[in-house]
Design a protein around this motif. Structure first.
Motif, PDB file in Angstrom:
ATOM      1  N   ARG A 280       0.822  -1.215   0.000  1.00 20.53           N
ATOM      2  CA  ARG A 280       0.000   0.000   0.000  1.00 20.53           C
ATOM      3  C   ARG A 280       0.857   1.266   0.000  1.00 20.53           C
ATOM      4  N   GLU A 281       1.865   1.317   0.852  1.00 26.35           N
ATOM      5  CA  GLU A 281       2.678   2.524   1.011  1.00 26.35           C
ATOM      6  C   GLU A 281       3.998   2.485   0.234  1.00 26.35           C
ATOM      7  N   ALA A 282       4.185   1.500  -0.624  1.00 30.42           N
ATOM      8  CA  ALA A 282       5.450   1.354  -1.354  1.00 30.42           C
ATOM      9  C   ALA A 282       5.695   2.532  -2.296  1.00 30.42           C
ATOM     10  N   THR A 283       6.950   2.956  -2.357  1.00 28.21           N
ATOM     11  CA  THR A 283       7.347   3.957  -3.342  1.00 28.21           C
ATOM     12  C   THR A 283       7.502   3.258  -4.691  1.00 28.21           C
ATOM     13  N   GLU A 284       7.655   4.021  -5.754  1.00 30.91           N
ATOM     14  CA  GLU A 284       7.848   3.417  -7.075  1.00 30.91           C
ATOM     15  C   GLU A 284       9.097   2.535  -7.079  1.00 30.91           C
ATOM     16  N   GLU A 285      10.165   3.032  -6.500  1.00 32.97           N
ATOM     17  CA  GLU A 285      11.432   2.283  -6.437  1.00 32.97           C
ATOM     18  C   GLU A 285      11.248   0.966  -5.681  1.00 32.97           C
ATOM     19  N   GLU A 286      10.598   1.035  -4.526  1.00 33.29           N
ATOM     20  CA  GLU A 286      10.381  -0.166  -3.725  1.00 33.29           C
ATOM     21  C   GLU A 286       9.479  -1.159  -4.454  1.00 33.29           C
ATOM     22  N   PHE A 287       8.445  -0.636  -5.110  1.00 34.07           N
ATOM     23  CA  PHE A 287       7.492  -1.498  -5.799  1.00 34.07           C
ATOM     24  C   PHE A 287       8.155  -2.231  -6.961  1.00 34.07           C
ATOM     25  N   ARG A 288       8.926  -1.508  -7.767  1.00 36.96           N
ATOM     26  CA  ARG A 288       9.647  -2.145  -8.877  1.00 36.96           C
ATOM     27  C   ARG A 288      10.617  -3.214  -8.359  1.00 36.96           C
ATOM     28  N   SER A 289      11.314  -2.886  -7.284  1.00 34.84           N
ATOM     29  CA  SER A 289      12.301  -3.790  -6.704  1.00 34.84           C
ATOM     30  C   SER A 289      11.659  -5.080  -6.202  1.00 34.84           C
ATOM     31  N   ILE A 290      10.563  -4.959  -5.500  1.00 34.44           N
ATOM     32  CA  ILE A 290       9.922  -6.142  -4.922  1.00 34.44           C
ATOM     33  C   ILE A 290       9.316  -7.021  -6.012  1.00 34.44           C
ATOM     34  N   ILE A 291       8.776  -6.416  -7.065  1.00 30.44           N
ATOM     35  CA  ILE A 291       8.226  -7.204  -8.171  1.00 30.44           C
ATOM     36  C   ILE A 291       9.338  -7.983  -8.863  1.00 30.44           C
ATOM     37  N   ALA A 292      10.451  -7.295  -9.153  1.00 33.71           N
ATOM     38  CA  ALA A 292      11.584  -7.958  -9.817  1.00 33.71           C
ATOM     39  C   ALA A 292      12.109  -9.107  -8.965  1.00 33.71           C
ATOM     40  N   ALA A 293      12.227  -8.882  -7.664  1.00 38.98           N
ATOM     41  CA  ALA A 293      12.719  -9.926  -6.765  1.00 38.98           C
ATOM     42  C   ALA A 293      11.755 -11.108  -6.712  1.00 38.98           C
ATOM     43  N   ALA A 294      10.449 -10.826  -6.686  1.00 33.75           N
ATOM     44  CA  ALA A 294       9.443 -11.896  -6.619  1.00 33.75           C
ATOM     45  C   ALA A 294       9.464 -12.742  -7.884  1.00 33.75           C
ATOM     46  N   ILE A 295       9.569 -12.112  -9.040  1.00 35.39           N
ATOM     47  CA  ILE A 295       9.623 -12.851 -10.307  1.00 35.39           C
ATOM     48  C   ILE A 295      10.879 -13.716 -10.349  1.00 35.39           C
ATOM     49  N   LYS A 296      12.001 -13.130  -9.979  1.00 33.11           N
ATOM     50  CA  LYS A 296      13.267 -13.863  -9.988  1.00 33.11           C
ATOM     51  C   LYS A 296      13.187 -15.070  -9.046  1.00 33.11           C
ATOM     52  N   ASN A 297      12.557 -14.878  -7.893  1.00 34.60           N
ATOM     53  CA  ASN A 297      12.422 -15.949  -6.913  1.00 34.60           C
ATOM     54  C   ASN A 297      11.601 -17.117  -7.470  1.00 34.60           C
ATOM     55  N   LEU A 298      10.562 -16.819  -8.227  1.00 33.33           N
ATOM     56  CA  LEU A 298       9.718 -17.866  -8.800  1.00 33.33           C
ATOM     57  C   LEU A 298      10.336 -18.510 -10.041  1.00 33.33           C
ATOM     58  N   SER A 299      11.404 -17.925 -10.550  1.00 31.70           N
ATOM     59  CA  SER A 299      12.014 -18.471 -11.765  1.00 31.70           C
ATOM     60  C   SER A 299      13.335 -19.188 -11.491  1.00 31.70           C
TER      61      SER A 299
END
Length: 158
Positions: A72-91
């Protein structure tokens, strides 16, 4: 706080994610190429800006019992970072060697530092030189922000 529309725009900059509208105007985004049964990366993104990202097993995040963190409170930088990390983790192959997390940070005068997870520590490098070492990701991140550094590359994509 980012708006729903801004979050959707950021998410859709990751072409590997597929949108799935769910109940109460919420949206899920799936990573169909996941090596696991779990394919949901973003869960229940709501027009009010609330939503969750699946981060189970990733260092630097404090997920709930379902493996999710609130964005909810994520900045753009944090949001991009967490998405990239989550995708990488699942791959990543769970039997393969896990690559350390590396993040590039740039200071107000253009200097570059690399934050690297190594053997349960978060080490900060300027070139080949170790500048600082931290016991937790949050400590390293707080230090970098205090010194006015901004993250420019993140996740496990080094």
């Amino acid at each position: 706080m980012l708006t729903f529309e801004e979050k959707v725009e950021i998410i859709e900059s990751f072409p590997e994610l597929t949108r799935n509208d769910v109940s109460m105007k919420r949206v899920n985004y799936h990573y169909k190429e996941s090596l696991f049964d779990k394919t949901v990366v973003i869960q229940h993104l709501h027009p009010n800006g609330n939503g969750f990202v699946y981060v189970a097993g990733l260092h630097g995040y404090e997920p709930d019992e379902r493996g999710l963190v609130n964005i909810r409170e994520a900045t753009e930088e944090e949001f991009r970072s967490i998405i990239a990390a989550a995708i990488k983790n699942l791959s990543e192959d769970p039997d393969g060697e896990v690559q350390p997390i590396e993040e590039k940070w740039v200071g107000p005068n253009g200097e570059e530092l690399l934050l690297v997870e190594e053997e349960e520590f978060w080490n900060l490098y300027h070139g080949l030189n170790l500048e600082e070492s931290f016991g937790a990701y949050g400590q390293a991140k707080a230090y970098l922000r205090e010194e006015q550094f901004k993250q420019v590359q993140s996740g496990r994509d080094s």
